[in-house]
Scaffold this motif. Sequence first.
Motif, PDB file in Angstrom:
ATOM      1  N   LEU A  16      11.517  -6.170   9.455  1.00 36.64           N
ATOM      2  CA  LEU A  16      11.808  -5.508  10.824  1.00 36.64           C
ATOM      3  C   LEU A  16      12.209  -6.448  11.825  1.00 36.64           C
ATOM      4  N   ALA A  17      13.467  -6.626  12.280  1.00 36.60           N
ATOM      5  CA  ALA A  17      13.968  -7.499  13.089  1.00 36.60           C
ATOM      6  C   ALA A  17      13.331  -7.373  14.553  1.00 36.60           C
ATOM      7  N   LYS A  18      12.960  -6.192  14.929  1.00 30.05           N
ATOM      8  CA  LYS A  18      12.500  -6.167  16.200  1.00 30.05           C
ATOM      9  C   LYS A  18      11.591  -4.769  16.328  1.00 30.05           C
ATOM     10  N   VAL A  19      10.154  -4.929  16.222  1.00 33.25           N
ATOM     11  CA  VAL A  19       9.351  -3.840  16.196  1.00 33.25           C
ATOM     12  C   VAL A  19       9.337  -3.131  17.587  1.00 33.25           C
ATOM     13  N   GLU A  20       9.541  -1.639  17.466  1.00 33.68           N
ATOM     14  CA  GLU A  20       9.414  -0.682  18.743  1.00 33.68           C
ATOM     15  C   GLU A  20       8.575   0.131  18.489  1.00 33.68           C
ATOM     16  N   PRO A  21       7.965   0.827  19.660  1.00 34.42           N
ATOM     17  CA  PRO A  21       6.876   1.596  19.758  1.00 34.42           C
ATOM     18  C   PRO A  21       7.010   2.502  18.377  1.00 34.42           C
ATOM     19  N   TRP A  22       8.150   3.229  18.234  1.00 34.17           N
ATOM     20  CA  TRP A  22       8.320   4.420  17.388  1.00 34.17           C
ATOM     21  C   TRP A  22       8.178   3.686  15.749  1.00 34.17           C
ATOM     22  N   ASP A  23       7.984   2.446  15.797  1.00 37.77           N
ATOM     23  CA  ASP A  23       7.692   2.014  14.343  1.00 37.77           C
ATOM     24  C   ASP A  23       6.225   1.911  13.837  1.00 37.77           C
ATOM     25  N   VAL A  24       5.385   2.191  14.844  1.00 43.47           N
ATOM     26  CA  VAL A  24       4.099   2.234  14.819  1.00 43.47           C
ATOM     27  C   VAL A  24       3.487   3.223  13.514  1.00 43.47           C
ATOM     28  N   GLY A  25       2.890   3.145  12.575  1.00 40.48           N
ATOM     29  CA  GLY A  25       2.451   4.189  11.491  1.00 40.48           C
ATOM     30  C   GLY A  25       2.232   3.320  10.375  1.00 40.48           C
ATOM     31  N   ASN A  26       2.171   4.353   9.316  1.00 42.78           N
ATOM     32  CA  ASN A  26       1.982   3.757   7.738  1.00 42.78           C
ATOM     33  C   ASN A  26       2.896   3.495   7.086  1.00 42.78           C
ATOM     34  N   TYR A  27       2.960   2.347   6.247  1.00 44.65           N
ATOM     35  CA  TYR A  27       4.015   2.043   5.415  1.00 44.65           C
ATOM     36  C   TYR A  27       3.553   1.912   4.062  1.00 44.65           C
ATOM     37  N   THR A  28       4.385   2.453   3.095  1.00 43.26           N
ATOM     38  CA  THR A  28       3.658   2.511   1.833  1.00 43.26           C
ATOM     39  C   THR A  28       5.101   2.142   0.784  1.00 43.26           C
ATOM     40  N   CYS A  29       4.785   1.211   0.024  1.00 42.05           N
ATOM     41  CA  CYS A  29       5.961   0.737  -1.000  1.00 42.05           C
ATOM     42  C   CYS A  29       5.825   1.393  -2.124  1.00 42.05           C
ATOM     43  N   ALA A  30       7.229   1.799  -2.879  1.00 41.52           N
ATOM     44  CA  ALA A  30       7.039   2.451  -4.037  1.00 41.52           C
ATOM     45  C   ALA A  30       8.000   1.737  -4.790  1.00 41.52           C
ATOM     46  N   VAL A  31       7.540   1.060  -6.057  1.00 43.05           N
ATOM     47  CA  VAL A  31       8.305   0.399  -7.239  1.00 43.05           C
ATOM     48  C   VAL A  31       8.681   1.213  -8.302  1.00 43.05           C
ATOM     49  N   SER A  32      10.085   1.341  -8.714  1.00 41.79           N
ATOM     50  CA  SER A  32      10.497   2.053  -9.597  1.00 41.79           C
ATOM     51  C   SER A  32      11.163   1.307 -10.654  1.00 41.79           C
ATOM     52  N   SER A  33      10.876   1.701 -11.905  1.00 39.03           N
ATOM     53  CA  SER A  33      11.540   1.028 -13.064  1.00 39.03           C
ATOM     54  C   SER A  33      12.386   2.098 -14.056  1.00 39.03           C
ATOM     55  N   ALA A  34      13.660   2.050 -13.844  1.00 39.93           N
ATOM     56  CA  ALA A  34      14.412   3.226 -14.634  1.00 39.93           C
ATOM     57  C   ALA A  34      14.034   2.777 -16.176  1.00 39.93           C
ATOM     58  N   ALA A  44      11.354   1.839 -17.596  1.00 39.35           N
ATOM     59  CA  ALA A  44      10.178   2.448 -17.922  1.00 39.35           C
ATOM     60  C   ALA A  44       9.984   3.747 -17.552  1.00 39.35           C
ATOM     61  N   GLN A  45      11.004   4.528 -16.704  1.00 36.42           N
ATOM     62  CA  GLN A  45      10.910   5.764 -16.187  1.00 36.42           C
ATOM     63  C   GLN A  45       9.635   5.948 -15.561  1.00 36.42           C
ATOM     64  N   ARG A  46       9.140   4.910 -14.423  1.00 36.35           N
ATOM     65  CA  ARG A  46       7.994   5.119 -13.811  1.00 36.35           C
ATOM     66  C   ARG A  46       7.986   4.789 -12.519  1.00 36.35           C
ATOM     67  N   ARG A  47       7.308   5.135 -11.543  1.00 34.34           N
ATOM     68  CA  ARG A  47       7.204   4.771 -10.187  1.00 34.34           C
ATOM     69  C   ARG A  47       5.700   4.562 -10.122  1.00 34.34           C
ATOM     70  N   VAL A  48       5.442   3.610  -9.161  1.00 37.54           N
ATOM     71  CA  VAL A  48       4.222   3.247  -8.728  1.00 37.54           C
ATOM     72  C   VAL A  48       4.167   3.066  -7.427  1.00 37.54           C
ATOM     73  N   TRP A  49       3.053   3.383  -6.501  1.00 25.74           N
ATOM     74  CA  TRP A  49       2.624   3.571  -5.013  1.00 25.74           C
ATOM     75  C   TRP A  49       1.935   2.429  -4.812  1.00 25.74           C
ATOM     76  N   GLY A  50       2.278   1.513  -3.937  1.00 23.25           N
ATOM     77  CA  GLY A  50       1.145   0.758  -3.147  1.00 23.25           C
ATOM     78  C   GLY A  50       0.260   1.453  -2.353  1.00 23.25           C
ATOM     79  N   PRO A  51      -0.563   0.913  -1.784  1.00 28.19           N
ATOM     80  CA  PRO A  51      -1.624   1.343  -0.719  1.00 28.19           C
ATOM     81  C   PRO A  51      -0.806   1.293   0.605  1.00 28.19           C
ATOM     82  N   PRO A  52      -1.280   2.338   1.475  1.00 35.51           N
ATOM     83  CA  PRO A  52      -0.526   2.133   2.836  1.00 35.51           C
ATOM     84  C   PRO A  52      -0.972   1.175   3.551  1.00 35.51           C
TER      85      PRO A  52
END
Length: 104
Positions: A33-51, A53-61
């Motif tokens: 994030l280049a500059k955090v703004e008030p509307w950026d506050v919240g929960n972020y979760t990363c999802a990693v996909s492998s075509a 393996a045809q699988r998607r894995v979610w990280g913790p928020p």
Amino acid sequence: PALSYTWIFNNNTLDLQEDSRRFVSQATGNLYLAKVEPWDVGNYTCAVSSAQAQRRVWGPPTALTLRGDGVMGEYEPKIEVRFPETTYAAKGSSVRLECFALGK
């Protein structure tokens, strides 16, 4: 195998195509994030996909909050690069190298 990274913000996929403040590194999966703004506050979760393996894995928020004291962290300016020692490319093809300027 090639991986692709997607970030979810408050249960909605982040559309970063037209967002000049946020960027996902497809090399590391990191969200910048280049500059955090008030509307950026919240929960972020990363999802990693492998075509392959045809699988998607979610990280913790991960919660992003703003400091109430208005104090910014002090970071010395630096350029962060993660280039491989050698990059091979066929003539006429494209190569993408990611470079980030960090600091205050």
